[in-house]
Write an enzyme that holds these catalytic residues in place. Structure first.
Site, mmCIF file in Angstrom:
data_model
loop_
_atom_site.group_PDB
_atom_site.id
_atom_site.type_symbol
_atom_site.label_atom_id
_atom_site.label_comp_id
_atom_site.label_asym_id
_atom_site.label_seq_id
_atom_site.Cartn_x
_atom_site.Cartn_y
_atom_site.Cartn_z
ATOM 1 N N PHE A 1 0.876 -1.175 0.000
ATOM 2 C CA PHE A 1 0.000 0.000 0.000
ATOM 3 C C PHE A 1 0.912 1.223 0.000
ATOM 4 O O PHE A 1 1.710 1.394 0.928
ATOM 5 C CB PHE A 1 -0.851 -0.072 1.266
ATOM 6 C CG PHE A 1 -1.740 1.104 1.558
ATOM 7 C CD1 PHE A 1 -3.008 1.193 0.997
ATOM 8 C CD2 PHE A 1 -1.334 2.097 2.446
ATOM 9 C CE1 PHE A 1 -3.858 2.244 1.313
ATOM 10 C CE2 PHE A 1 -2.176 3.162 2.759
ATOM 11 C CZ PHE A 1 -3.446 3.232 2.201
ATOM 12 N N THR B 1 2.215 6.988 1.793
ATOM 13 C CA THR B 1 3.127 7.941 2.443
ATOM 14 C C THR B 1 4.232 8.434 1.507
ATOM 15 O O THR B 1 4.727 7.685 0.672
ATOM 16 C CB THR B 1 3.763 7.272 3.677
ATOM 17 O OG1 THR B 1 2.711 6.800 4.514
ATOM 18 C CG2 THR B 1 4.635 8.227 4.452
ATOM 19 N N SER C 1 0.675 11.805 7.920
ATOM 20 C CA SER C 1 -0.688 12.021 8.407
ATOM 21 C C SER C 1 -1.474 12.887 7.430
ATOM 22 O O SER C 1 -2.669 12.696 7.228
ATOM 23 C CB SER C 1 -0.666 12.735 9.763
ATOM 24 O OG SER C 1 0.146 12.036 10.665
ATOM 25 N N ILE D 1 7.440 1.968 2.556
ATOM 26 C CA ILE D 1 6.371 1.077 2.100
ATOM 27 C C ILE D 1 6.666 -0.354 2.551
ATOM 28 O O ILE D 1 7.697 -0.937 2.170
ATOM 29 C CB ILE D 1 6.220 1.164 0.556
ATOM 30 C CG1 ILE D 1 5.978 2.625 0.148
ATOM 31 C CG2 ILE D 1 5.096 0.247 0.065
ATOM 32 C CD1 ILE D 1 4.854 3.353 0.881
ATOM 33 N N PHE E 1 1.813 3.773 12.633
ATOM 34 C CA PHE E 1 1.337 3.583 11.248
ATOM 35 C C PHE E 1 -0.154 3.248 11.176
ATOM 36 O O PHE E 1 -0.810 3.082 12.193
ATOM 37 C CB PHE E 1 2.224 2.638 10.427
ATOM 38 C CG PHE E 1 2.338 1.199 10.844
ATOM 39 C CD1 PHE E 1 1.500 0.633 11.766
ATOM 40 C CD2 PHE E 1 3.334 0.401 10.264
ATOM 41 C CE1 PHE E 1 1.623 -0.705 12.111
ATOM 42 C CE2 PHE E 1 3.470 -0.936 10.609
ATOM 43 C CZ PHE E 1 2.608 -1.485 11.532
ATOM 44 N N GLU E 2 -0.641 3.247 9.960
ATOM 45 C CA GLU E 2 -2.089 3.083 9.683
ATOM 46 C C GLU E 2 -2.909 4.126 10.443
ATOM 47 O O GLU E 2 -3.959 3.832 11.006
ATOM 48 C CB GLU E 2 -2.549 1.644 9.984
ATOM 49 C CG GLU E 2 -1.887 0.640 9.035
ATOM 50 C CD GLU E 2 -2.532 -0.731 9.028
ATOM 51 O OE1 GLU E 2 -3.709 -0.862 9.405
ATOM 52 O OE2 GLU E 2 -1.838 -1.681 8.633
ATOM 53 N N GLY E 3 -2.397 5.349 10.472
ATOM 54 C CA GLY E 3 -3.032 6.459 11.189
ATOM 55 C C GLY E 3 -2.425 6.564 12.582
ATOM 56 O O GLY E 3 -2.539 5.613 13.356
ATOM 57 N N THR E 4 -1.749 7.680 12.875
ATOM 58 C CA THR E 4 -1.169 7.802 14.224
ATOM 59 C C THR E 4 -2.320 7.845 15.235
ATOM 60 O O THR E 4 -3.442 8.266 14.903
ATOM 61 C CB THR E 4 -0.315 9.077 14.395
ATOM 62 O OG1 THR E 4 -1.176 10.226 14.376
ATOM 63 C CG2 THR E 4 0.749 9.214 13.307
ATOM 64 N N GLN F 1 -7.993 20.674 20.065
ATOM 65 C CA GLN F 1 -7.524 19.288 20.153
ATOM 66 C C GLN F 1 -7.542 18.735 21.577
ATOM 67 O O GLN F 1 -7.746 17.543 21.775
ATOM 68 C CB GLN F 1 -6.125 19.178 19.555
ATOM 69 C CG GLN F 1 -6.109 19.533 18.067
ATOM 70 C CD GLN F 1 -4.885 19.007 17.350
ATOM 71 O OE1 GLN F 1 -3.876 18.681 17.964
ATOM 72 N NE2 GLN F 1 -4.960 18.934 16.030
HETATM 73 C C1 LIG Z 1 7.799 0.666 9.716
HETATM 74 C C2 LIG Z 1 6.864 1.530 8.950
HETATM 75 C C3 LIG Z 1 6.034 0.958 7.994
HETATM 76 C C4 LIG Z 1 5.172 1.752 7.257
HETATM 77 N N1 LIG Z 1 4.414 1.177 6.260
HETATM 78 C C5 LIG Z 1 3.700 1.979 5.421
HETATM 79 C C6 LIG Z 1 3.039 1.435 4.264
HETATM 80 O O1 LIG Z 1 3.069 0.229 4.015
HETATM 81 N N2 LIG Z 1 2.390 2.293 3.431
HETATM 82 C C7 LIG Z 1 2.330 3.632 3.664
HETATM 83 O O2 LIG Z 1 1.733 4.344 2.875
HETATM 84 N N3 LIG Z 1 2.932 4.180 4.754
HETATM 85 C C8 LIG Z 1 3.618 3.386 5.628
HETATM 86 N N4 LIG Z 1 4.252 3.924 6.720
HETATM 87 C C9 LIG Z 1 4.126 5.353 6.985
HETATM 88 C C10 LIG Z 1 3.226 5.649 8.170
HETATM 89 O O3 LIG Z 1 1.900 5.352 7.853
HETATM 90 C C11 LIG Z 1 3.450 7.105 8.582
HETATM 91 O O4 LIG Z 1 4.699 7.154 9.232
HETATM 92 C C12 LIG Z 1 2.346 7.642 9.469
HETATM 93 O O5 LIG Z 1 1.184 7.841 8.720
HETATM 94 C C13 LIG Z 1 2.714 8.965 10.148
HETATM 95 O O6 LIG Z 1 3.172 9.886 9.218
HETATM 96 P P1 LIG Z 1 4.548 10.660 9.464
HETATM 97 O O7 LIG Z 1 5.572 9.644 9.838
HETATM 98 O O8 LIG Z 1 4.816 11.505 8.300
HETATM 99 O O9 LIG Z 1 4.286 11.544 10.736
HETATM 100 P P2 LIG Z 1 3.693 13.031 10.729
HETATM 101 O O10 LIG Z 1 2.443 13.069 9.951
HETATM 102 O O11 LIG Z 1 4.780 13.975 10.369
HETATM 103 O O12 LIG Z 1 3.338 13.229 12.270
HETATM 104 C C14 LIG Z 1 4.350 13.519 13.248
HETATM 105 C C15 LIG Z 1 3.660 13.674 14.613
HETATM 106 O O13 LIG Z 1 2.761 14.785 14.572
HETATM 107 C C16 LIG Z 1 1.448 14.368 14.921
HETATM 108 N N5 LIG Z 1 0.512 15.111 14.082
HETATM 109 C C17 LIG Z 1 0.577 15.294 12.741
HETATM 110 N N6 LIG Z 1 -0.443 16.041 12.324
HETATM 111 C C18 LIG Z 1 -1.193 16.325 13.415
HETATM 112 C C19 LIG Z 1 -2.412 17.036 13.644
HETATM 113 N N7 LIG Z 1 -3.114 17.586 12.631
HETATM 114 N N8 LIG Z 1 -2.875 17.126 14.892
HETATM 115 C C20 LIG Z 1 -2.227 16.548 15.930
HETATM 116 N N9 LIG Z 1 -1.088 15.851 15.774
HETATM 117 C C21 LIG Z 1 -0.584 15.736 14.544
HETATM 118 C C22 LIG Z 1 1.413 12.866 14.619
HETATM 119 O O14 LIG Z 1 0.444 12.188 15.380
HETATM 120 C C23 LIG Z 1 2.830 12.447 14.997
HETATM 121 O O15 LIG Z 1 2.920 12.236 16.370
HETATM 122 C C24 LIG Z 1 5.112 3.148 7.493
HETATM 123 C C25 LIG Z 1 5.920 3.709 8.482
HETATM 124 C C26 LIG Z 1 6.788 2.932 9.186
HETATM 125 C C27 LIG Z 1 7.671 3.591 10.206
#
Ligand SMILES: Cc1cc2nc3c(=O)[nH]c(=O)nc-3n(C[C@H](O)[C@H](O)[C@H](O)COP(=O)(O)OP(=O)(O)OC[C@H]3O[C@@H](n4cnc5c(N)ncnc54)[C@H](O)[C@@H]3O)c2cc1C
Length: 580
Positions: free
Chosen positions: A149, A152, A158, A183, A389-392, A494
């Site tokens: 999938f 990212t 996010s 990914i 992942f899959e939505g923090t 929030q």
């Molecule tokens: C091991 C691993 C496997 C993964 N596998 C996949 C995959 O298969 N496919 C894929 O598409 N992605 C994948 N991901 C990506 C993962 O889904 C993202 O890391 C995740 O969605 C968070 O995005 P980010 O890391 O950019 O964090 P950010 O979006 O930069 O967030 C950083 C922090 O800020 C907080 N934050 C951000 N925006 C807000 C807001 N509006 N309000 C309050 N708090 C906020 C977040 O909760 C977090 O704590 C993977 C990541 C990892 C580490």
């Protein structure tokens, strides 16, 4: 049977307990139980034979492709693919139970299978055309095609709307360009659900989902990422360089990719929930064995209250997560359409319960827990990603609160729009006001109304039910107050949303446990369900304390002080009170 478009949590925010959604507790049919027992028995055999390898592959940071071949031979990549295409056709409950079993052995294997079935090919299951399904499912079921999938990007996690990968229509093809980050299965997947920008309206991007296959020129992946946990699973960038994708590979509607992404994540959540349960069951097994064998001060550490406390909490958390995940799976399997909030709750609760259990299990093992020779540190490292992942879990808490309150919000909006109506047509206006008041104020004032209570629960559950019903009245009142105070600006509040989300999470989990224990008492009688009733008693007091605390902070809190302090730290980019 409740209407399939009802959401338990949206109704709860209006003070309505739609018990027919959660009662009776779902059970496995004898045939399904037999199939699962067969699958799980052979799965245990296969995975147990690799116990030592999982430890080695974690150190090495990679699992060999020959092992992935064994997973394919077992049929693990066809779990949710309909039988007509060669899959096992598992429903969500059976799928979650299978992922649970895999996760007991190794989280990297669970995430490899989960990335394929929960998210990688789920778009095809939910939105695929008959031709697309016919074309890809048979090969996805055997594992000839492995799925990933790809949403990212470096600038978009996010904030999915910030993705830069573009898809430009040329003739009957789309040309995709962009870089996808982290990914899962990226190193060996040959079937990708890719999200790209296909336009925008007033600065708001439109996304579209595409099926991209490895054999399309321009698809490649970067090196294997070196990670904290899930080290043996493949995580890479996926690069798209002028990839020409036929129009026939659009998944769902053009410009409706955001909806596709959300539907995939919602529907796949029971996989992650199942994984969390498997991890917790393994941690309980490992830490109870350790505590039975380890002696200090002449006694096994299992005799100490502070060790018992940790184990008991792990059991309560595991039971509650299991009840919640099984309930969400059953909502999906029974055809409910509005289960996104409940599914998000199962993800947040389950992943935090797993994290807490991993931390406590490591603590029970003391210094040994910190050593790589023992499994605890690996399980702690593996568990951490689930909250990201899959939505923090932060984003999901906002989603839970704002989505569940949405129906109340629309009613309030309707009410305020009808202010003119009240003067123009007092009777019509009064009608609206009255129906709103009945749903909210009447309930809060304790006026007996239908759906404000559980009916038909076994007598030993009456105390838990009373706590739940009382908290529901408070929730409806709090939602009402918060929405009246902040209106649509609630989106920026929030602290308030998080507090309400925490209350909602606690209440949904408690409701699922009430349903599960009720079924157990009905099936085997009060005496034989004694321990489960005790789990319910413990959870009920914990939930009661937590929600009371959260309600007490709705109107009077330190939110502004906390925000101010954080802003101070952001400005200083550090701590300002070092004594030296
Ligand atoms: C091991 C691993 C496997 C993964 N596998 C996949 C995959 O298969 N496919 C894929 O598409 N992605 C994948 N991901 C990506 C993962 O889904 C993202 O890391 C995740 O969605 C968070 O995005 P980010 O890391 O950019 O964090 P950010 O979006 O930069 O967030 C950083 C922090 O800020 C907080 N934050 C951000 N925006 C807000 C807001 N509006 N309000 C309050 N708090 C906020 C977040 O909760 C977090 O704590 C993977 C990541 C990892 C580490």
């Amino acid at each position: 049977m409740a209407d399939a478009d009802l959401s338990f949590m949206s109704s709860l925010c209006m003070g309505l307990i739609e018990e027919s959604i959660l009662l009776p507790y779902p059970t496995l049919s004898p045939e399904r139980r037999e199939t699962l027992q067969g699958v799980i028995g052979s799965l245990d055999q296969l995975l147990s034979s690799h116990a030592e390898d999982f430890r080695k592959w974690d150190r090495a940071g990679e699992m060999p492709l020959e092992f992935v071949e064994q997973l394919k031979d077992f049929g693990l990549f066809g779990l949710v693919i309909p039988e007509e295409y060669g899959g096992l056709g598992f429903d969500s409950a059976s799928y979650a139970r299978t992922l649970q079993e895999i996760a007991k052995h190794d989280a990297s294997v669970a995430v490899t299978v989960g990335a394929h079935s929960s998210i990688g090919m789920r778009g095809l299951l939910l939105f695929g055309t008959p031709e697309q399904k016919q074309r890809y499912f048979p090969r996805l079921a055997t594992g000839e095609l492995l799925a990933a999938f790809a949403l990212t990007e470096p600038g978009a996690g996010s904030d999915a709307a910030a993705i830069r990968t573009s898809a430009v229509k040329q003739g009957d093809e789309w040309v995709l360009n962009g870089d996808k980050l982290w990914i899962t299965n990226g190193g060996f997947a040959n079937f990708f659900t890719v999200f790209a920008r296909t336009g925008e309206t007033e600065g708001r991007p439109h996304l579209t989902a595409f099926i991209v296959t490895r054999d399309m020129p321009g698809v490649s992946n970067g090196p294997h990422e070196d990670k904290m946990g899930l080290r043996a699973s493949s995580t890479t960038t996926v690069l798209l360089d002028n990839v020409r994708v036929p129009e026939a590979n659009v998944l769902g509607e053009v410009n409706k990719g955001f909806k596709v992404a959300m539907a995939i994540l919602n529907s796949g959540r029971t996989g992650l929930g199942g994984g969390a349960i498997g991890g917790m069951k393994k941690l309980i097994q490992l830490s109870t064995k350790y505590a039975n064998e380890r002696h200090t001060f002449g006694k096994p550490i299992k005799d100490y209250g502070l060790v018992k406390m940790k184990v008991a909490q792990m059991v309560v958390d595991c039971y509650a997560t299991e009840a919640t995940v099984e309930m969400v799976a059953s909502l999906i399997d029974r055809g409910f359409t509005d289960y996104a909030v409940e599914a998000a709750i199962s993800k947040v609760y389950g992943t935090e319960a797993l994290w807490h259990s991993a931390d406590e299990a490591l603590q029970i093992a003391g210094g040994n827990g910190y050593m790589c020779e023992f499994p605890f540190e690996r399980m702690l490292r593996d568990a951490r990603i689930n909250r990201i992942f899959e939505g923090t879990n932060e984003i999901l808490r906002l989603f839970i609160a704002l989505t569940a309150m949405n129906d109340v919000g629309s009613q309030l909006q309707e009410l305020s729009q009808s202010v003119r109506g009240i003067f123009d047509d007092p009777i019509k206006g009064f009608g609206l006001m009255r129906s709103y008041a009945l749903k909210h104020v009447g309930l809060v004032a304790g006026i007996a109304r239908p759906k404000s209570r559980f009916t038909g629960l076994e007598p030993p559950l009456s105390e838990a039910a009373a706590v739940f019903e009382g908290a529901t009245r408070h929730l409806a009142a709090a939602v009402d107050r918060v929405l009246r105070k902040h209106g649509k600006h609630i989106i920026g509040k929030q602290f308030a949303s998080r507090r309400l989300a925490n209350i909602m999470i606690d209440l949904f989990v408690l409701a699922c446990v009430i349903s599960r224990v009720d079924a157990s008492v009905k099936a085997q009688g009060e005496e034989r369900a004694r321990k489960e009733l005790e789990i319910l008693t413990i959870l009920t007091s914990q939930v009661e304390r937590r929600v009371r605390h959260n309600f007490s902070l709705v109107d009077i809190n330190d939110d502004e002080l906390l925000k101010g302090l954080a802003d101070h730290a952001f400005a200083a980019e550090g701590y300002s009170w070092d004594n030296l």
